[in-house]
Design an enzyme around this catalytic site. Structure first.
Site, PDB file in Angstrom:
ATOM      1  CG  ASP A  30      -8.250   0.722  -1.897  1.00  0.00           C
ATOM      2  OD1 ASP A  30      -9.335   0.488  -2.649  1.00  0.00           O
ATOM      3  OD2 ASP A  30      -7.610  -0.240  -1.199  1.00  0.00           O
ATOM      4  CE  LYS A  33      -9.188   2.529  -8.543  1.00  0.00           C
ATOM      5  NZ  LYS A  33      -8.519   2.349  -7.334  1.00  0.00           N
ATOM      6  CE  LYS A  35     -13.702  14.116  -4.565  1.00  0.00           C
ATOM      7  NZ  LYS A  35     -13.565  15.149  -3.636  1.00  0.00           N
ATOM      8  N   GLY A  57     -13.577  -1.994  -4.654  1.00  0.00           N
ATOM      9  CA  GLY A  57     -14.436  -1.126  -3.793  1.00  0.00           C
ATOM     10  C   GLY A  57     -14.122   0.238  -3.934  1.00  0.00           C
ATOM     11  CG  HIS A  58     -14.170   2.036  -7.345  1.00  0.00           C
ATOM     12  ND1 HIS A  58     -14.190   1.790  -8.599  1.00  0.00           N
ATOM     13  CD2 HIS A  58     -13.139   0.934  -6.926  1.00  0.00           C
ATOM     14  CE1 HIS A  58     -13.206   1.009  -9.107  1.00  0.00           C
ATOM     15  NE2 HIS A  58     -12.591   0.767  -8.050  1.00  0.00           N
ATOM     16  CB  THR A 146     -10.995  -9.359  -2.216  1.00  0.00           C
ATOM     17  OG1 THR A 146     -10.792 -10.092  -3.535  1.00  0.00           O
ATOM     18  CG2 THR A 146      -9.937  -8.033  -2.656  1.00  0.00           C
ATOM     19  NE  ARG A 160      -6.976 -21.618 -24.607  1.00  0.00           N
ATOM     20  CZ  ARG A 160      -6.010 -22.384 -25.158  1.00  0.00           C
ATOM     21  NH1 ARG A 160      -5.849 -22.421 -26.547  1.00  0.00           N
ATOM     22  NH2 ARG A 160      -4.994 -22.916 -24.732  1.00  0.00           N
ATOM     23  CD  GLN A 240      -8.784  -4.315  -9.029  1.00  0.00           C
ATOM     24  OE1 GLN A 240      -8.754  -4.500 -10.321  1.00  0.00           O
ATOM     25  NE2 GLN A 240      -9.711  -4.509  -8.334  1.00  0.00           N
ATOM     26  CB  THR A 315     -13.433  -4.823  -0.944  1.00  0.00           C
ATOM     27  OG1 THR A 315     -13.775  -4.001  -2.384  1.00  0.00           O
ATOM     28  CG2 THR A 315     -14.117  -6.262  -1.457  1.00  0.00           C
ATOM     29  N   GLY A 317     -12.729  -4.495   4.524  1.00  0.00           N
ATOM     30  CA  GLY A 317     -12.578  -3.835   5.898  1.00  0.00           C
ATOM     31  C   GLY A 317     -11.216  -3.974   6.661  1.00  0.00           C
ATOM     32  CG  LEU A 347      -3.382  18.467   0.463  1.00  0.00           C
ATOM     33  CD1 LEU A 347      -2.228  18.086   0.237  1.00  0.00           C
ATOM     34  CD2 LEU A 347      -4.139  19.715  -0.021  1.00  0.00           C
ATOM     35  CB  SER A 428      -9.764  15.025  -3.820  1.00  0.00           C
ATOM     36  OG  SER A 428     -10.773  14.471  -2.768  1.00  0.00           O
TER      37      SER A 428
HETATM   38  P1  GDP Z   1     -10.947   3.482  -4.995  1.00  0.00           P
HETATM   39  O1  GDP Z   1     -10.837   2.242  -4.900  1.00  0.00           O
HETATM   40  O2  GDP Z   1      -9.797   4.111  -5.546  1.00  0.00           O
HETATM   41  O3  GDP Z   1     -12.293   4.079  -5.606  1.00  0.00           O
HETATM   42  O4  GDP Z   1     -10.812   4.239  -3.672  1.00  0.00           O
HETATM   43  P2  GDP Z   1     -11.677   3.627  -2.227  1.00  0.00           P
HETATM   44  O5  GDP Z   1     -13.015   4.169  -2.133  1.00  0.00           O
HETATM   45  O6  GDP Z   1     -11.464   2.285  -2.011  1.00  0.00           O
HETATM   46  O7  GDP Z   1     -10.660   4.492  -0.901  1.00  0.00           O
HETATM   47  C1  GDP Z   1     -10.577   5.715  -1.040  1.00  0.00           C
HETATM   48  C2  GDP Z   1     -11.120   6.382   0.447  1.00  0.00           C
HETATM   49  O8  GDP Z   1     -10.718   7.861   0.248  1.00  0.00           O
HETATM   50  C3  GDP Z   1     -12.592   6.299   0.468  1.00  0.00           C
HETATM   51  O9  GDP Z   1     -13.090   5.979   1.799  1.00  0.00           O
HETATM   52  C4  GDP Z   1     -13.296   7.649  -0.034  1.00  0.00           C
HETATM   53  O10 GDP Z   1     -14.435   8.094   0.344  1.00  0.00           O
HETATM   54  C5  GDP Z   1     -11.904   8.666   0.586  1.00  0.00           C
HETATM   55  N1  GDP Z   1     -11.609   9.719  -0.062  1.00  0.00           N
HETATM   56  C6  GDP Z   1     -11.427   9.920  -1.344  1.00  0.00           C
HETATM   57  N2  GDP Z   1     -10.610  11.308  -1.617  1.00  0.00           N
HETATM   58  C7  GDP Z   1     -10.617  11.593  -0.224  1.00  0.00           C
HETATM   59  C8  GDP Z   1     -10.304  12.986   0.105  1.00  0.00           C
HETATM   60  O11 GDP Z   1      -9.660  13.791  -0.699  1.00  0.00           O
HETATM   61  N3  GDP Z   1     -10.111  13.152   1.279  1.00  0.00           N
HETATM   62  C9  GDP Z   1     -10.761  12.216   2.162  1.00  0.00           C
HETATM   63  N4  GDP Z   1     -10.778  12.519   3.758  1.00  0.00           N
HETATM   64  N5  GDP Z   1     -11.279  11.052   1.726  1.00  0.00           N
HETATM   65  C10 GDP Z   1     -11.356  10.816   0.568  1.00  0.00           C
HETATM   66  P1  IMO Z   2      -9.844  -0.771  -5.980  1.00  0.00           P
HETATM   67  O1  IMO Z   2     -10.497  -0.765  -7.306  1.00  0.00           O
HETATM   68  C1  IMO Z   2      -6.768  -2.491  -3.225  1.00  0.00           C
HETATM   69  C2  IMO Z   2      -5.426  -6.277  -3.614  1.00  0.00           C
HETATM   70  C3  IMO Z   2      -5.666  -7.424  -2.857  1.00  0.00           C
HETATM   71  C4  IMO Z   2      -4.623  -8.234  -2.975  1.00  0.00           C
HETATM   72  C5  IMO Z   2      -4.141  -8.430  -4.322  1.00  0.00           C
HETATM   73  C6  IMO Z   2      -4.947  -9.537  -4.837  1.00  0.00           C
HETATM   74  O2  IMO Z   2     -10.824  -0.702  -4.717  1.00  0.00           O
HETATM   75  O3  IMO Z   2      -8.604  -0.008  -5.783  1.00  0.00           O
HETATM   76  P2  IMO Z   2      -7.367 -10.151  -5.844  1.00  0.00           P
HETATM   77  O4  IMO Z   2      -8.652 -10.448  -4.868  1.00  0.00           O
HETATM   78  O5  IMO Z   2      -7.793  -9.229  -6.753  1.00  0.00           O
HETATM   79  O6  IMO Z   2      -6.982 -11.530  -6.356  1.00  0.00           O
HETATM   80  O7  IMO Z   2      -6.241  -9.663  -4.665  1.00  0.00           O
HETATM   81  O8  IMO Z   2      -4.633  -7.170  -4.900  1.00  0.00           O
HETATM   82  N1  IMO Z   2      -6.697  -5.763  -4.405  1.00  0.00           N
HETATM   83  C7  IMO Z   2      -6.888  -4.405  -4.048  1.00  0.00           C
HETATM   84  N2  IMO Z   2      -6.078  -3.541  -3.217  1.00  0.00           N
HETATM   85  N3  IMO Z   2      -8.018  -2.003  -4.117  1.00  0.00           N
HETATM   86  C8  IMO Z   2      -8.456  -2.615  -4.733  1.00  0.00           C
HETATM   87  O9  IMO Z   2      -9.445  -2.227  -5.705  1.00  0.00           O
HETATM   88  C9  IMO Z   2      -7.880  -4.161  -4.764  1.00  0.00           C
HETATM   89  N4  IMO Z   2      -8.360  -5.082  -5.679  1.00  0.00           N
HETATM   90  C10 IMO Z   2      -7.369  -6.290  -5.200  1.00  0.00           C
HETATM   91  O10 IMO Z   2      -5.891  -6.681  -1.422  1.00  0.00           O
HETATM   92  O11 IMO Z   2      -3.512  -7.744  -2.344  1.00  0.00           O
HETATM   93 MG    MG Z   3     -11.019   0.783  -3.359  1.00  0.00          MG
END
Ligand code: GDP
Ligand code: IMO
Ligand code: MG
Length: 439
Positions: A30, A33, A35, A57-58, A146, A160, A240, A315, A317, A347, A428
């Protein structure tokens, strides 16, 4: 001598062409990535997911609309790009069909732009059920997954006993394999006291999903190599983060794939010598969702960020755990991923603070660590050694150039990049495309 890549192009921080880039999360996921991928895709030709599944969840904001992508690469929101789900991904076909329907409803063009590896493994309902049962059995020692069936699906792949996309899209072959697997898995589910699955129901639902996905299924290894021959630029979208890596993360509180840069090669069939650089993405602070150690966790910063309506999982909430920037962890991530360049997101989350802390080392039992100890029993007891930075107490979300950032924010960013050991190239300051500063 300036460094050139295998195509004879200069490799520089801001090249006139776009290099082949692996983008990884350098914390616990999270990092933002999605963005950053959306921003970088402007100059790339092909965006590839190579590991993980719909546990990811991106989030991408485009023109006032928020998209959350789980399996489809975040590059899909740019026109005329190729998006690929590689062989290393585990695909829940029903989830993927839903995601594609959502994108089609937004007018996103998929035909001829989106491809699925025929050798990617399929996530089936028994994987999800088993994921949940194992978590329940672990009780307070649960991983906090998740519940998307990721661990059991990768488990089947390693054992396998997995079913792959090329099996899914052949209805008769799929029926035979599914019948065998459900027979075995229902015994396991019954032993857990869980509801067994109906072969007929699962077959119907997954054959329908297979039929919907079939037009996108191909040999993505040769597709990517054809793209390389055309000198197309590839962008690998990590899912991740480093400390959720099955080998390099805080095991067993990890996911089940290699989230570090090497995973991009094995998960796509693109070899390491075709990669030009590795970009690491970090937040200006630290978050983690799920259980496991988080040395810099801090209730004050969690309350601040949650109070701003931020840091809830894309993903599931769930509220994300929050802490100070952990430079011990990001330095370790720079080492195992080979991070050349650093992107710092969010930032703006620190804009109101008087003082900002950064962990520069850990201490436990009188021993100082400047890397992340492998034993989570040791890591769980680590006390961060903090350095303090003055806050800038100015809103940054409208700033569009490096020089426009407050001097204290620039000092903070330079310090965390230096402590991480990578070159800072992108900052960002908000979720939107335009809220991005290139150095
Ligand atoms: P990812 O899994 O690495 O793609 O990240 P997520 O989307 O799960 O979580 C990142 C959160 O930060 C999302 O709600 C983005 O919209 C938000 N986000 C990303 N960059 C920035 C930033 O520079 N500032 C703010 N306020 N939100 C950001
Ligand atoms: P993105 O790509 C943050 C975490 C889960 C749990 C552990 C194992 O959005 O950064 P899993 O369902 O993969 O077996 O869960 O990994 N986890 C994440 N945490 N961002 C993710 O993906 C994640 N995908 C899995 O919360 O701790
Ligand atoms: Mg995410």
């Amino acid at each position: 001598m300036p460094r050139t890549n295998y195509r004879g192009f200069l490799v520089s921080a801001k090249p006139e062409f776009m290099a082949n880039i692996i983008l990884v999360g350098a914390q616990w996921g999270d990092e933002g990535k999605g963005k950053v991928i959306d921003v970088l895709t402007e100059k790339a030709d092909v965006v590839v997911r190579s590991q993980g599944g719909n546990n990811a969840g991106h989030t991408v904001h485009v023109g006032g609309t928020k998209y959350v992508l789980h399996l489809v690469p975040s590059g899909v929101l740019r026109e005329n790009k190729i998006c690929v789900i590689g062989n290393g991904v585990v695909i829940d076909p029903v989830g993927l069909v839903k995601e594609l329907d959502g994108l089609l409803a937004f007018g996103v063009k998929l035909e001829g732009h989106f491809f699925i590896s025929e050798t990617a493994h399929v996530v089936l309902p028994y994987h999800r059920s088993l994921d949940e049962q194992r978590e329940n059995l672990k009780g307070e020692h649960k991983i906090g997954t998740t519940k998307r069936g990721i661990g059991p699906a990768y488990g089947d792949k390693a054992a396998r006993t997995g079913i792959r996309v090329l099996d899914l899209v052949k209805p008769e072959r799929f029926a035979v394999l599914l019948e065998q697997r459900i027979r075995e898995q229902n015994e396991v589910l019954k032993a857990f006291g869980a509801q067994p699955l109906s072969f007929v129901q699962v077959l119907a639902e997954y054959q329908a999903a297979g039929a919907r996905l079939q037009p996108f299924v191909t040999n993505t290894v040769t597709l990517l190599h054809d793209a390389l021959k055309r000198k197309a630029s590839l962008l690998f979208e990590g899912a991740q983060g480093t400390f959720l890596d099955i080998d390099h993360g805080t095991y067993p509180f990890v996911t089940s794939s290699n989230t570090t840069s090497g995973g991009a090669c094995t998960g796509s069939g693109v070899p390491p010598n075709r990669i030009d650089k590795v970009v690491g993405v970090v937040k200006a602070y630290t978050t983690r969702v799920g259980e496991g150690p988080l040395p810099t966790e801090n209730a004050e910063i969690a309350d601040l960020l949650h109070g701003m309506g931020r840091e809830f999982g894309a993903t599931t909430g769930r509220p994300r755990r929050c802490g100070w920037f952990d430079a011990v962890a990001t330095r370790h991530a720079a080492m195992v991923n080979g991070i050349d360049e650093l992107t710092v997101t969010n930032l703006d989350g620190l804009d109101t603070l008087d003082t900002i802390k950064v962990a520069v080392a850990y201490e436990v039992d009188g021993k100082r660590y400047d890397y992340v100890p492998s034993d989570i029993q040791v890591l769980s007891r680590c006390q961060p050694v903090y350095e303090e930075f003055p806050g800038w107490k100015t809103e940054t979300s409208q700033v569009s150039e490096w020089k426009g950032l407050p001097a204290k924010a620039r000092s903070y960013l330079k310090a965390i990049a230096k402590l991480t050991g990578a070159k800072l190239t992108i900052v960002s300051v908000g979720p939107g495309r335009e809220q991005t500063i290139f150095l």
